[in-house]
Design an enzyme around this catalytic site. Structure first.
Site, PDB file in Angstrom:
ATOM      1  N   GLY A   1       0.825  -1.199   0.000  1.00 50.27           N
ATOM      2  CA  GLY A   1       0.000   0.000   0.000  1.00 50.27           C
ATOM      3  C   GLY A   1       0.853   1.239   0.000  1.00 50.27           C
ATOM      4  O   GLY A   1       0.596   2.198  -0.728  1.00 50.27           O
ATOM      5  N   ALA A   2       1.900   1.225   0.824  1.00 52.81           N
ATOM      6  CA  ALA A   2       2.806   2.366   0.930  1.00 52.81           C
ATOM      7  C   ALA A   2       4.049   1.916   1.683  1.00 52.81           C
ATOM      8  O   ALA A   2       4.092   0.830   2.259  1.00 52.81           O
ATOM      9  CB  ALA A   2       2.126   3.531   1.648  1.00 52.81           C
TER      10      ALA A   2
ATOM     11  N   ASN B   1       9.246   5.494   4.108  1.00 52.68           N
ATOM     12  CA  ASN B   1      10.553   6.128   3.998  1.00 52.68           C
ATOM     13  C   ASN B   1      10.538   7.502   4.660  1.00 52.68           C
ATOM     14  O   ASN B   1       9.716   8.353   4.302  1.00 52.68           O
ATOM     15  CB  ASN B   1      10.947   6.305   2.533  1.00 52.68           C
ATOM     16  CG  ASN B   1      10.660   5.077   1.700  1.00 52.68           C
ATOM     17  OD1 ASN B   1      11.147   4.000   1.980  1.00 52.68           O
ATOM     18  ND2 ASN B   1       9.847   5.250   0.672  1.00 52.68           N
TER      19      ASN B   1
ATOM     20  N   HIS C   1      -1.353   6.112   8.619  1.00 49.46           N
ATOM     21  CA  HIS C   1      -0.527   4.955   8.991  1.00 49.46           C
ATOM     22  C   HIS C   1       0.950   5.251   8.723  1.00 49.46           C
ATOM     23  O   HIS C   1       1.805   5.071   9.604  1.00 49.46           O
ATOM     24  CB  HIS C   1      -1.000   3.741   8.183  1.00 49.46           C
ATOM     25  CG  HIS C   1      -0.204   2.491   8.378  1.00 49.46           C
ATOM     26  ND1 HIS C   1      -0.724   1.366   8.960  1.00 49.46           N
ATOM     27  CD2 HIS C   1       1.072   2.160   8.042  1.00 49.46           C
ATOM     28  CE1 HIS C   1       0.186   0.410   8.991  1.00 49.46           C
ATOM     29  NE2 HIS C   1       1.296   0.876   8.424  1.00 49.46           N
ATOM     30  N   GLU C   2       1.249   5.696   7.508  1.00 48.14           N
ATOM     31  CA  GLU C   2       2.656   5.951   7.169  1.00 48.14           C
ATOM     32  C   GLU C   2       3.217   7.110   7.988  1.00 48.14           C
ATOM     33  O   GLU C   2       4.409   7.115   8.317  1.00 48.14           O
ATOM     34  CB  GLU C   2       2.797   6.227   5.667  1.00 48.14           C
ATOM     35  CG  GLU C   2       2.275   5.124   4.769  1.00 48.14           C
ATOM     36  CD  GLU C   2       2.822   3.741   5.114  1.00 48.14           C
ATOM     37  OE1 GLU C   2       4.009   3.639   5.485  1.00 48.14           O
ATOM     38  OE2 GLU C   2       2.055   2.764   5.013  1.00 48.14           O
TER      39      GLU C   2
END
Length: 818
Positions: free
Chosen positions: A254-255, A258, A288-289
């Site tokens: 999904g992602a 970084n 989330h990221e």
């Protein structure tokens, strides 16, 4: 190459301290390779170690001014000897671009021929980009330089400056693990913004420019709201400078979190109409990221066994922060229907594992546990823990953990210590039962003369004494509910709830992790009461219980189908409709139940709901997609493509057209010519992927052979096209046509590991599995493959999980004669 073991990682970490990386990439060398020069400065307490590098050609290696024999490179490792206390290592290599979503991925946009690249370094992919000591606990600052075509944009972990045409320098980063390092380079369209002193941007392919311009405001708003909430919760400002969100082509996950430059799969830049649930899902991915910037990026696990903590924490925070800080409020409905269901299935397979595993697996094997247990179960357990500890203690421990381990590495034990210092009691015992023991309890309710008895049963294979903090709801004939908070810390607990309630629902708020079972009276009253229960999370708890009871052969799948048909006329959640129709597609029709006549009944019910769904609504789109998936009326579907008979408010945009064409392809109502014509209407890379899926779905021997050849022999096919071919290949209405490929799957799928690497190997093995061949010989062939240790671990895991599901289907058929 041999996968790194935890012992090997510990040995190297004890011997080395890495002070800096300087990485210089040349992306102007052609379509196949790029130049990579890496300078590593490090101290050593040993005279020997090894370097990780996976080049097309290792040009030169120089250690402290002395040449190292490049012929010593063996399976991705180069032994280094004569190390000094202080060392400088310079590695010059030519690297291969990838097409599998790992390493430095290169994609050509079919819409305009423009080239895009991005780096995915996760797990063991970094050495495909630059030479390094590739393990999470050898963090170091990075300085990156990139040579690219002058019209390209370059982004990365540090702020990027174009110092001359096509030459970019990126600012030095704080210490990062190798698996976080990225560069995004290409003629991307960029939109910039700023919040609280943090420069922001979003980028995507030029062919998605219009969509990105339309979607950027929503993405920025969610990002800004989340920054504010995380700063408040953690008491620690985002430390990585700029924050770029790059929506890149052919991305597997999904992602990826970084630091400073998060990469996302670019279908999240919506070019067509989507449901509210899909918008909410994108928002949660953004949140989330962002959570990872603190939990994962600032503080990183020492070894991959604690990767669950990064993902579980971010998963929990995504749902919590999205609900508290953004306009998206259906997050826990989504969690129950989609994320939790994913994890519940994983926790009942033979491959189940503890949330917090011991550090025994090597790096590659750890990827096998990157699943619904690491994400959804871990998130549910952290939600339980926050309730168990109280939010003040929970957040105090997290804050202390971040502060004391900033830019370093830590273990789950370190976090437990911080929670204990903040006031948690007996947390080790709690963690033993919840985190270090696999499996899930079954919670049920029975009626007595004076109330309700709540029961907890642990699986025999994994006994545990898990306390559950939850609510039990009693609902009358009109769906009005009374809930009682319960701490289920024994095998039976009495609940003061009216035993005459029409429906009794354990864990009505979906607060714990367990299999939920309804009593006979509740099941008898469910059809009339469920549509009247207003809370979407509670409805999800019930429907998950139905799905799970069917899978366990405890409930007739025909009754499960009836529940689905009964919910459609009044269900208002696009998430609920999409999920349950998806369940019919993946588990009921052609698996637990015959494809006919149930397909026709479901199509009829969806067609009727389409007449009553509000025009232009998210619900209408979810119902329409479901209807198309099961419809067999070629005239209606063809009419929609021609703009005839389309329901008012439903946009026949580019992606819905492909959905309709896919069903027509499955029905044999179109062929290659019609697919080619649609591809001329939509010349994008997305269109190419849709066309591959449609061609694989055609019910002809020639089409199946063509698709199978792509799946099993094409080493150069892009990952999204490979997945599409797998998705289109099998269908319950084509069982006889595809029957010869069941044996071929087991004979040929192992060989795909020689064509591809990493994520794509296991994912394509999963998608290509013959899931409609519900027969004992399929189980036997699968068991033989899983037992063959010469087969790649990722393929064996995918096949093992798939055959577990197939065994359950056989048990259901046996129990109910379906």
């Amino acid at each position: 190459m041999p996968s790194l073991t935890v012992d090997g990682a510990r040995t190297r970490a004890a011997a080395l301290s890495v002070h800096s990386y300087d990485v210089d990439l040349d992306l102007t060398q052609g379509e196949r390779t790029f130049g990579s020069t890496t300078t590593i400065r490090f101290t050593a307490a040993s005279t020997t170690t090894w370097l990780d590098v996976k080049p097309d050609e290792l040009v030169s290696v120089t250690l402290n001014g002395t040449a190292v024999d490049v012929a010593g490179l063996n399976d991705g490792r180069l032994e280094l000897t004569d190390l000094q206390p202080d060392n400088e290592l310079v590695v010059v290599a030519s690297m291969l671009y990838s097409h599998d979503g790992e390493g430095l991925h290169r994609a050509v946009d079919a819409a305009d021929g423009l080239v895009y690249t991005y780096a995915m370094s996760f797990l063991d992919a970094a050495p495909r980009i630059f030479a390094c000591f590739d393990q999470p606990d050898l963090k170091a600052p990075y300085r990156m330089k990139v040579t690219a075509p002058p019209e390209w944009l370059v982004l990365g972990n540090g702020a990027a400056t174009q110092v001359s045409p096509g030459r970019w320098e990126l600012a030095e980063t704080p210490p990062l693990s190798t698996y976080f390092v990225t560069v995004v380079a290409g003629p991307y369209h960029q939109i910039s913004d700023e919040h609280d002193g943090i420069p922001l941007s979003v980028v995507a392919r030029q062919s998605l420019k219009e969509a990105l311009e339309r979607e950027a405001e929503d993405i920025f708003t969610v990002s800004k709201q989340s920054f504010d909430e995380y700063h408040r919760m953690f008491g620690y400002r985002y430390p990585f400078g700029e924050y770029h969100q790059a929506f890149v082509p052919e991305f597997n996950a999904g992602a990826m979190e970084n630091p400073g430059c998060v990469t996302f799969r670019d279908p999240m830049v919506f070019r067509s109409a989507v449901t509210d649930g899909e918008r909410s899902s994108r928002a949660r991915t953004v949140v989330h990221e962002m959570a990872h910037q603190w939990f994962g990026d600032i503080v990183t696990m020492e070894w991959w066994n604690d990767l669950w903590l990064n993902e579980s924490f971010a998963e929990y925070m995504a749902h919590r922060v999205s609900t508290d800080a953004t306009r998206y409020t259906d997050n826990w409905i989504d969690f129950a229907f989609i994320r939790k269901w994913w994890g519940l299935q994983a926790d009942q397979r033979s491959s189940t594992h503890p949330v917090a595993a011991d550090p025994v697996k090597d790096a590659l094997a750890s990827l096998d546990d990157f699943d619904g247990i690491s994400y959804a179960k871990g998130a549910a357990v952290l939600k339980q823990l926050a309730a168990y500890l109280g939010d003040d203690v929970f957040l105090a421990g997290v804050r202390a953990h971040i502060q004391s381990n900033e830019f370093g590495n830590a273990t789950f034990g370190d976090l437990v210590a911080k929670w204990t210092e903040a006031g948690a009691v007996d947390l080790d015992n709690w963690a033993q039962h919840w985190l270090r023991t696999p499996g899930l309890d079954t919670i049920s309710a029975s009626r007595t003369d004076t109330g309700i008895t709540l029961r907890r049963v642990a699986p025999a294979a994994f006994p545990a004494q898990r306390p559950h903090k939850l609510t039990v709801g009693g609902y009358d004939a009109d769906g009005r509910g009374t809930t009682v908070d319960v701490l289920l810390d024994a095998d039976e607990v009495e609940v003061p709830l009216d035993p005459s309630a029409a429906v009794v629902i354990p864990d009505a708020g979906d607060d714990t992790w367990a299999k939920i079972r309804l009593d006979a009276d509740s099941l008898a009253n469910l059809a009339s009461v469920l549509p009247k229960i207003s809370d979407g999370v509670t409805r999800a708890v019930v429907l998950n219980s139905i799905r799970d009871a069917v899978a366990d052969a405890e409930l007739d799948p025909k009754l499960g189908f009836d529940v689905l048909i009964g919910m459609l006329p009044q269900e208002t959640s696009d998430i609920a409709v999409g999920t349950m129709v998806g369940w019919a597609n993946s588990h009921l029709l052609g698996v637990y139940l015959p494809y006919e006549p149930y397909r026709g009944q479901l199509a009829e019910a969806l067609g009727a709901r389409l007449q009553t769904a509000p025009a232009g609504s998210s619900l209408q789109l979810a119902v329409a997609r479901g209807y198309v998936r099961f419809a067999d009326d070629v005239g209606v579907l063809t009419g929609w493509l021609n703009g005839e008979g389309v329901p008012v408010g439903l946009a026949m945009d580019v992606d819905l057209r492909w959905t309709v064409l896919l069903q027509l392809a499955r029905l044999g109502a179109v062929g290659d010519a019609e697919i080619d014509a649609e591809l001329k209407r939509d010349t994008s890379s997305e269109g190419v992927v849709h066309a591959v899926r449609c061609r694989a779905a055609l019910p002809t021997p020639e089409a199946k052979e063509r698709a199978w050849t792509l799946i099993t022999t094409d080493a150069d096919v892009a990952n999204y096209e490979l997945y599409a071919a797998c998705e289109g290949f099998w269908h319950p209405g084509q069982v006889e046509l595809s029957a010869p490929y069941v044996d071929r799957y087991f004979a040929e799928i192992a060989g795909t590991e020689k064509l591809r690497s990493g994520w794509v190997v296991a994912q394509s093995a999963k998608l290509a599995f013959p899931r409609y061949a519900v027969e004992q010989p399929t189980v036997s062939r699968a068991a033989d493959l899983v037992a063959d240790e010469s087969v790649a671990a990722g393929i064996r895991r995918s096949v093992g999980d798939s055959v577990d599901d197939l065994k359950r289907a056989l048990a259901v058929r046996s129990a109910f004669g379906s």
